[in-house]
Design a protein around this motif. Structure first.
Motif, PDB file in Angstrom:
ATOM      1  N   LEU A   1      36.966  34.919  50.237  1.00 56.69           N
ATOM      2  CA  LEU A   1      37.051  34.907  51.690  1.00 56.69           C
ATOM      3  C   LEU A   1      35.641  34.753  52.261  1.00 56.69           C
ATOM      4  CD1 LEU A   1      39.398  37.999  51.960  1.00 56.69           C
ATOM      5  CD2 LEU A   1      40.065  35.600  52.185  1.00 56.69           C
TER       6      LEU A   1
ATOM      7  N   GLN B   1      32.344  35.870  54.345  1.00 58.24           N
ATOM      8  CA  GLN B   1      31.684  37.168  54.431  1.00 58.24           C
ATOM      9  C   GLN B   1      32.206  37.966  55.624  1.00 58.24           C
ATOM     10  OE1 GLN B   1      29.474  38.387  52.058  1.00 58.24           O
ATOM     11  NE2 GLN B   1      29.836  40.277  53.180  1.00 58.24           N
TER      12      GLN B   1
ATOM     13  N   ILE C   1      35.563  39.309  54.823  1.00 58.71           N
ATOM     14  CA  ILE C   1      35.431  40.393  53.850  1.00 58.71           C
ATOM     15  C   ILE C   1      35.041  41.684  54.557  1.00 58.71           C
ATOM     16  CG2 ILE C   1      34.053  41.258  51.906  1.00 58.71           C
ATOM     17  CD1 ILE C   1      33.887  38.369  50.911  1.00 58.71           C
TER      18      ILE C   1
ATOM     19  N   ILE D   1      36.242  39.925  47.795  1.00 55.09           N
ATOM     20  CA  ILE D   1      35.194  39.010  47.330  1.00 55.09           C
ATOM     21  C   ILE D   1      35.776  38.027  46.326  1.00 55.09           C
ATOM     22  CG2 ILE D   1      33.098  38.858  45.928  1.00 55.09           C
ATOM     23  CD1 ILE D   1      32.090  41.355  47.275  1.00 55.09           C
ATOM     24  N   ASN D   2      36.600  38.538  45.411  1.00 56.00           N
ATOM     25  CA  ASN D   2      37.194  37.647  44.420  1.00 56.00           C
ATOM     26  C   ASN D   2      38.157  36.641  45.038  1.00 56.00           C
ATOM     27  OD1 ASN D   2      35.917  38.587  42.115  1.00 56.00           O
ATOM     28  ND2 ASN D   2      37.330  40.307  41.940  1.00 56.00           N
TER      29      ASN D   2
ATOM     30  N   GLY E   1      38.155  43.194  45.594  1.00 54.58           N
ATOM     31  CA  GLY E   1      39.271  42.255  45.707  1.00 54.58           C
ATOM     32  C   GLY E   1      38.976  41.126  46.692  1.00 54.58           C
TER      33      GLY E   1
END
Ligand code: ATP
Ligand code: MG
Lengths: 252, 239
Positions: free
Chosen positions: B107, B109, B112, B103-104, B101
């Motif tokens: 955001l 790294q 994330i 990553i999609n 989620g």
């Protein structure tokens, strides 16, 4: 029955520790080089190379040989057919059946080459957890669609096999035994049908779950690969073998 | 406080099953937890699928934070935890699943990683991070499913039978988690004590209709009402 995809993927060996990107590229190239060899004199060489790769990987030999066994069974008819029909000089005769020299060489070539290729192929697949392999394929620029398909296949093959296993247990618990009769056929047909239906409906729910988490059709894979000098050395070693192979093939 | 969820006269029919939900209207204000209770087949899961845009109401209107729910789209404000975790976990490893989620959501790294850590920590799945999700036990899968939704930090979290297949300790963990997260929660469950502990309000659904709503303890103490809806008064409320 539990299928174990990554059964030996976490052993410790020089092949296991190899960066999967390098491993895939080098070993695929090696497989190609194997498939180009046409000289009998090179056969021992490629055979030994594949065995060395196998031994280096520390995969249990029995496990690999078991997998090769089925392919061997498959090859027997081919060898017989090739060596008894393919023209050229008759080497000797078994009763009335002639055995041709050319056919025999050809089958020898095919058999050794196939086994060498398969051994290297198995080593390539079995020494990296499958999800790392997928990420590595992505990292070496394999098309997105293909990577996504592999990715889902990998994940859901377990779900369906598990589903199948559960259905079979449920059948067994209610006294079912496979036989060659109408009842059996009908039951097995029913299993296949409901497995397909279930997969289809589950696929829809999974699709929803992914949309809910922001999936729009493109996979964003973030993999962490970092090559070290050993990776390059290993690649160099394989490259050397490939060069020798190709050079000899072309010059002979 | 402002209403974060608002349904007005929502109807829904499946192709082969008409009138699964009939004239459903309710509002939920921010930061509240609402229990949705009712017998099997009452329409709880269907209601949730409508709320997160997987299904489209046949009539009526659903608004989340004042905006219409995007049908078949990404509604980052709503996190839905499926009744069956196998429908929800699809990545090869637990960590990948929790990361999916964020990553999609494009955001950074750093963000994330921070979210993955946080979600794994509060759900107690830290040890599972590198495990393949298909080799987990039912209870572990459930906790990972929760982690993977919480990592997206939705304003509203929908729990569909979160305590099914959980042992006492894991159940307790979910209770504490729901209580400590200051979010708007919708919780469907057949575990009445669980609803009583986590929700301030409840809505009883039976055969697709709202039959009662109000303060949790008050509604759930009503023996006649509960039994007419195929439910039982929780032990802790029996006098
Ligand atoms: N995909 C579908 N197609 C047709 N009918 C469905 C579908 N999904 C659910 N239904 C029907 O809709 C009704 C409501 O189902 P729903 O799953 O919303 O109930 P629920 O309240 O979540 O029940 P449970 O407590 O058992 O989870 C049931 O009668 C069910 O048979
Ligand atoms: Mg349900």
């Amino acid at each position: 029955m539990h299928i174990e995809l990554d059964r030996y993927a976490r052993l410790k060996s020089p092949i296991h520790s190899w960066d999967p990107r390098f491993k895939i590229i080098s070993l695929s190239a090696l497989i190609f080089a194997f498939s180009f060899t046409k000289q009998l004199t090179l056969l021992p060489f490629i055979f030994v190379i594949s065995i060395i790769v196998l031994l280096l990987s520390r995969l249990p030999l029995l496990y690999i040989f078991k997998r090769l066994k089925y392919i061997a069974l498959f090859m027997v008819p081919m060898v017989i057919l090739l060596s008894t029909t393919s023209g050229g000089k008759v080497l000797f005769s078994l009763k009335f059946i002639p055995v041709y020299a050319q056919g025999l060489t050809m089958s020898l070539l095919v058999v050794v080459r196939t086994f060498a290729i398969l051994i290297v192929f198995f080593v390539m697949l079995e020494t990296t957890p499958f999800n790392r392999t997928i990420k590595a394929l992505h990292a070496i620029k394999m098309p997105d669609k293909l990577v996504s398909i592999l990715f889902f296949t990998y994940r859901y093959i377990y779900v369906y096999l598990e589903e199948l296993r559960k259905m079979r247990i449920a059948l067994k618990l209610r006294g079912y035994k496979n036989a060659m009769n109408y009842h059996s056929l009908k039951t097995n047909g029913g299993i296949v049908a409901s497995l397909l239906l279930r997969s289809f409906e589950q696929a829809e729910r999974i699709c929803s779950a992914m949309t809910l988490r922001g999936y729009t059709g493109k996979f964003i894979i973030r993999a962490q690969f970092r090559a070290c000098w050993q990776d390059y050395v290993k690649e160099f070693a394989v490259a050397l073998v490939i060069i020798i192979l190709l050079k000899t093939t072309c010059s002979l | 406080m402002k209403n974060v969820i608002s349904l007005t006269s929502v109807d829904f029919s499946y192709q082969d099953k008409p009138d699964v939900l009939k004239n459903i209207s309710f509002d939920v204000s921010g930061g509240k937890s609402v229990g949705i209770i009712g017998p099997n087949g009452a329409g709880k899961t269907t209601l949730f699928l409508l709320l997160c845009g997987i299904l489209k109401p046949t009539a009526g209107r659903i608004r989340i934070m004042g905006e219409d729910v995007l049908y078949k789209g990404f509604n980052p404000a709503v996190g839905y935890i499926f009744q069956n975790p196998d429908d929800q976990l699809f990545s090869p490893t637990v960590r990948d699943d929790v990361a999916f989620g964020p990553i999609n959501m494009a955001l950074s790294q750093q963000e994330i990683d921070a979210r993955i850590e946080k979600a794994l920590n509060i759900s107690g799945c830290k040890e599972l991070a590198q495990r393949p999700s298909h080799h987990l036990s039912g209870g572990e899968k459930r906790m990972v499913a929760i982690a993977s939704v919480l990592a997206m930090e939705p304003k509203i979290v929908i729990y569909d039978e979160p305590t099914a297949s959980l042992d006492m300790r894991a159940r307790r963990k979910v209770i504490n988690l729901i209580k400590s997260e200051r979010k708007t929660n919708l919780v469907a469950s057949h575990d009445m004590e669980f609803i009583l502990e986590t929700c301030q309000r409840v809505i009883i659904i039976n055969s697709g209709k709202i039959v009662a709503r109000g303060e949790a303890a008050l509604i759930m103490r009503d023996k006649e009402l509960m039994e007419n809806s195929g439910l039982e008064v929780p032990y802790s409320l029996r006098g």
